[in-house]
Motif scaffolding. Structure first.
Motif, PDB file in Angstrom:
ATOM      1  N   ILE A  59      13.157 -45.027  24.083  1.00  0.00           N
ATOM      2  CA  ILE A  59      12.693 -43.757  23.958  1.00  0.00           C
ATOM      3  C   ILE A  59      11.891 -43.700  22.875  1.00  0.00           C
ATOM      4  N   PRO A  60      10.769 -42.947  22.759  1.00  0.00           N
ATOM      5  CA  PRO A  60       9.792 -43.058  21.813  1.00  0.00           C
ATOM      6  C   PRO A  60      10.248 -42.588  20.411  1.00  0.00           C
ATOM      7  N   ILE A  61      10.164 -43.147  19.255  1.00  0.00           N
ATOM      8  CA  ILE A  61      10.289 -42.432  18.382  1.00  0.00           C
ATOM      9  C   ILE A  61       9.380 -41.584  17.633  1.00  0.00           C
ATOM     10  N   PRO A  62       9.916 -40.561  16.873  1.00  0.00           N
ATOM     11  CA  PRO A  62       9.148 -39.457  16.481  1.00  0.00           C
ATOM     12  C   PRO A  62       7.784 -39.567  15.825  1.00  0.00           C
ATOM     13  N   LEU A  63       7.649 -40.824  15.060  1.00  0.00           N
ATOM     14  CA  LEU A  63       6.567 -41.289  14.555  1.00  0.00           C
ATOM     15  C   LEU A  63       5.067 -41.552  15.546  1.00  0.00           C
ATOM     16  N   GLU A  64       5.705 -42.091  16.775  1.00  0.00           N
ATOM     17  CA  GLU A  64       4.879 -42.422  17.762  1.00  0.00           C
ATOM     18  C   GLU A  64       4.025 -41.212  18.062  1.00  0.00           C
ATOM     19  N   ILE A  65       4.877 -39.953  18.228  1.00  0.00           N
ATOM     20  CA  ILE A  65       4.472 -38.828  18.675  1.00  0.00           C
ATOM     21  C   ILE A  65       3.665 -38.078  17.613  1.00  0.00           C
ATOM     22  N   PHE A  66       4.199 -38.227  16.232  1.00  0.00           N
ATOM     23  CA  PHE A  66       3.559 -37.542  15.080  1.00  0.00           C
ATOM     24  C   PHE A  66       2.028 -38.237  15.212  1.00  0.00           C
ATOM     25  N   ALA A  67       1.911 -39.303  15.430  1.00  0.00           N
ATOM     26  CA  ALA A  67       0.741 -40.184  15.124  1.00  0.00           C
ATOM     27  C   ALA A  67      -0.491 -39.510  16.022  1.00  0.00           C
ATOM     28  N   SER A  68      -0.013 -39.222  17.142  1.00  0.00           N
ATOM     29  CA  SER A  68      -1.021 -38.355  18.312  1.00  0.00           C
ATOM     30  C   SER A  68      -1.354 -37.268  17.739  1.00  0.00           C
ATOM     31  N   LEU A  69      -0.510 -36.409  17.140  1.00  0.00           N
ATOM     32  CA  LEU A  69      -0.712 -35.097  16.768  1.00  0.00           C
ATOM     33  C   LEU A  69      -1.479 -35.058  15.490  1.00  0.00           C
ATOM     34  N   ASP A  70      -1.354 -35.904  14.719  1.00  0.00           N
ATOM     35  CA  ASP A  70      -2.126 -36.097  13.414  1.00  0.00           C
ATOM     36  C   ASP A  70      -3.601 -36.253  13.818  1.00  0.00           C
ATOM     37  N   LYS A  71      -3.925 -36.858  15.015  1.00  0.00           N
ATOM     38  CA  LYS A  71      -5.280 -37.123  15.346  1.00  0.00           C
ATOM     39  C   LYS A  71      -6.007 -35.757  15.701  1.00  0.00           C
ATOM     40  N   LEU A  72      -5.227 -34.786  15.611  1.00  0.00           N
ATOM     41  CA  LEU A  72      -5.981 -33.517  15.996  1.00  0.00           C
ATOM     42  C   LEU A  72      -6.082 -32.728  14.584  1.00  0.00           C
ATOM     43  N   GLY A  73      -5.840 -32.911  13.494  1.00  0.00           N
ATOM     44  CA  GLY A  73      -5.775 -32.736  12.149  1.00  0.00           C
ATOM     45  C   GLY A  73      -4.605 -32.694  11.509  1.00  0.00           C
ATOM     46  N   ASN A  74      -4.611 -32.733  10.120  1.00  0.00           N
ATOM     47  CA  ASN A  74      -3.600 -33.026   9.271  1.00  0.00           C
ATOM     48  C   ASN A  74      -2.398 -31.874   9.858  1.00  0.00           C
ATOM     49  N   GLN A  75      -1.257 -31.955   9.580  1.00  0.00           N
ATOM     50  CA  GLN A  75       0.029 -31.119   9.995  1.00  0.00           C
ATOM     51  C   GLN A  75       0.872 -31.010   8.706  1.00  0.00           C
ATOM     52  N   ASP A  76       1.473 -29.781   8.540  1.00  0.00           N
ATOM     53  CA  ASP A  76       2.393 -29.698   7.534  1.00  0.00           C
ATOM     54  C   ASP A  76       3.781 -30.593   7.737  1.00  0.00           C
ATOM     55  N   TRP A  77       3.908 -31.864   7.706  1.00  0.00           N
ATOM     56  CA  TRP A  77       5.272 -32.170   8.114  1.00  0.00           C
ATOM     57  C   TRP A  77       6.279 -31.960   7.071  1.00  0.00           C
ATOM     58  N   GLY A  78       5.953 -31.754   5.780  1.00  0.00           N
ATOM     59  CA  GLY A  78       6.672 -31.385   4.709  1.00  0.00           C
ATOM     60  C   GLY A  78       7.653 -30.201   5.027  1.00  0.00           C
ATOM     61  N   GLY A 100      15.959 -34.928  17.460  1.00  0.00           N
ATOM     62  CA  GLY A 100      15.531 -34.197  16.078  1.00  0.00           C
ATOM     63  C   GLY A 100      13.916 -34.342  16.038  1.00  0.00           C
ATOM     64  N   GLY A 101      13.368 -35.565  16.632  1.00  0.00           N
ATOM     65  CA  GLY A 101      11.900 -35.635  16.603  1.00  0.00           C
ATOM     66  C   GLY A 101      11.376 -34.479  17.494  1.00  0.00           C
ATOM     67  N   THR A 102      11.896 -33.971  18.516  1.00  0.00           N
ATOM     68  CA  THR A 102      11.227 -32.939  19.453  1.00  0.00           C
ATOM     69  C   THR A 102      11.673 -31.648  18.607  1.00  0.00           C
ATOM     70  N   GLU A 103      12.585 -31.458  18.017  1.00  0.00           N
ATOM     71  CA  GLU A 103      12.758 -30.042  17.037  1.00  0.00           C
ATOM     72  C   GLU A 103      11.496 -30.030  16.085  1.00  0.00           C
TER      73      GLU A 103
END
Lengths: 165, 265
Positions: free
Chosen positions: B42-61, B174-177
């Motif tokens: 199962i992919p970990i959330p950071l693996e997915i977030f790494a891809s999304l961040d390549k489109l620009g900074n996201q407000d993960w906070g 949790g990662g998908t949410e």
């Protein structure tokens, strides 16, 4: 099993750090694997792959190694498929290792249509380790195909690890 | 003559072996003779977030939630909570929120006890808290992944296999949410393709449905089953190759409702 001596310091280094961290091997295990008990604390074959991975885990844009990995057993001339979800814009690097330094390996990635995806092959002085880098063009399910060439006669235990960036 | 014949045979042998040595350009995935490795990762959330961040900074906070973890006697729920808390840790790492990571390290330890993996997790949990204090995010990320994997391995060796799938499911949920929530507030066609996971959701659903009834008994687990079926229908690209904003909103609502139900049940 012949293992190159010059790799031993690297194996031992990794082994010590893993022991220190209390890491237990964790893996997907294929059905006909007859290699090890489920919870063998260290796996020499995995260490071969890990030592090959070290250069990719350093530098300005390092790959991030996942703790999950796969292992099994292959007959010469046979192949197995690992299913994995990959995400567009990420790069993935896979490493496959077997113990016999005379072994020849293929490590290829296919998309959900069964087509081989473009990849960058990374070679090593030994043929019992192989690595490939893929940049998936779409998010989805992919298949990592591991196969053992008929350059040797004996079955080989294998390990595959992967990293992303 | 016989020597020549032998040479020809040898050459043919090499050629035929040579052909079989290379991987095919295409494989028929429906071929029954193909051998698949049983377990999927199962992919970990950071693996997915790494891809999304390549489109620009996201407000993960914004995705770091301080939810109260209330323990009860239901170990199946505890297993899902464990996965959820680990995924929260990954989100907190992405947001570089030291206090949240330290809090999560403490929760990891608390949840490990009823799952009988406290001894194995203790070192990792302490490392998570210490390295977060130092702002060593790469190390925190590594320790979180190790914690997740150590728990899965220990549960397998403790013959708690049924709960292993629930830890993985909680982590994925949790990662998908978090991913759906970020995409909902900042929808892009490119980003939404990260939710294209029909086979993965199908596998999680099938694993869940294969669990013994006693492990997935009760109202909460009925909701888990229904939500997975719903997500399976939503988390795939349409004819235009996209996941629409409407679907992203639906995924966000469905995952958020389920996460809330797990925490509050």
């Amino acid at each position: 099993m012949r293992v190159k001596l010059f790799l031993l310091p690297a194996y031992l280094g990794i082994a010590c750090s893993l022991l220190f961290a209390g890491l237990h091997c964790s893996h997907g295990q294929d059905n006909d694997s007859d290699v090890e008990a489920e919870n063998e604390p260290l796996n020499d074959i995995k260490l071969i792959a890990q030592s090959a991975a070290i250069p990719s885990l350093k530098g300005e844009s390092p790959f991030v190694l996942r703790e999950s990995w796969w292992k099994g057993n292959l007959k010469p001339g046979n192949a197995k498929l690992i299913q994995i979800q990959l995400f567009r814009r990420n790069e993935y690097q896979f490493w496959m290792a077997v113990p016999d330094v005379d072994a020849g390996l293929n490590l290829n990635v296919y998309n959900s249509e069964g087509e081989m995806v473009e990849s960058e092959t990374v070679t090593f002085p030994e043929t019992n380790v192989v690595s490939t880098i893929v940049r998936p063009k779409a998010t989805g399910l992919y298949y990592v195909r591991v196969s053992l060439k008929t350059t040797i006669d004996k079955n080989q235990d294998w390990a595959v690890i992967y990293a992303y960036r | 003559m016989s020597r020549i014949l032998l040479s020809v045979v040898a050459c043919l042998g090499v050629t035929s072996a040579g052909i079989s040595q290379s991987a095919p350009n295409k494989i028929d995935l429906s071929d029954p003779s193909l051998v698949f490795v049983d377990e999927s990762v199962i992919p970990i959330p950071l693996e997915i977030f790494a891809s999304l961040d390549k489109l620009g900074n996201q407000d993960w906070g914004q995705q770091v939630n301080e939810r109260e973890v209330k323990l009860n006697m239901n170990r199946s729920r505890t297993a899902m909570l464990f996965g959820l808390v680990i995924s929260e840790g990954f989100i907190a790492v992405q947001a570089k929120d030291k206090d949240a990571v330290k809090r999560i390290g403490r929760e990891v330890l608390r949840l490990a006890q009823p799952l009988n993996v406290a001894n194995e997790v203790e070192g990792h949990a302490n490392a998570i808290m210490n390295t977060a204090g130092d702002g060593n995010w790469a190390q925190v990320r590594k320790e979180l992944d190790k914690t997740r994997q150590t728990v899965l391995d220990e549960m397998k060796s403790n013959r708690d296999d049924d709960l292993v799938d629930l830890v993985s499911l909680g982590g994925w949920l949790g990662g998908t949410e978090a991913l759906a929530a970020v995409l909902k507030s900042n929808y892009t066609v490119e980003g939404s393709d990260l939710l294209n996971q029909p086979e993965l959701v199908g596998k999680l659903k099938s694993d869940f449905n294969s669990l013994p009834r006693r492990v997935r008994n009760g109202k909460l687990f009925n909701q888990v089953g229904k939500t997975l079926s719903h997500l399976e229908s939503l988390m795939k690209i349409d004819g235009n190759g996209i996941i629409s904003e409407g679907k992203v909103i639906e995924i966000s609502v469905a995952t958020s409702n389920l996460v809330q139900a797990i925490y509050e049940s």
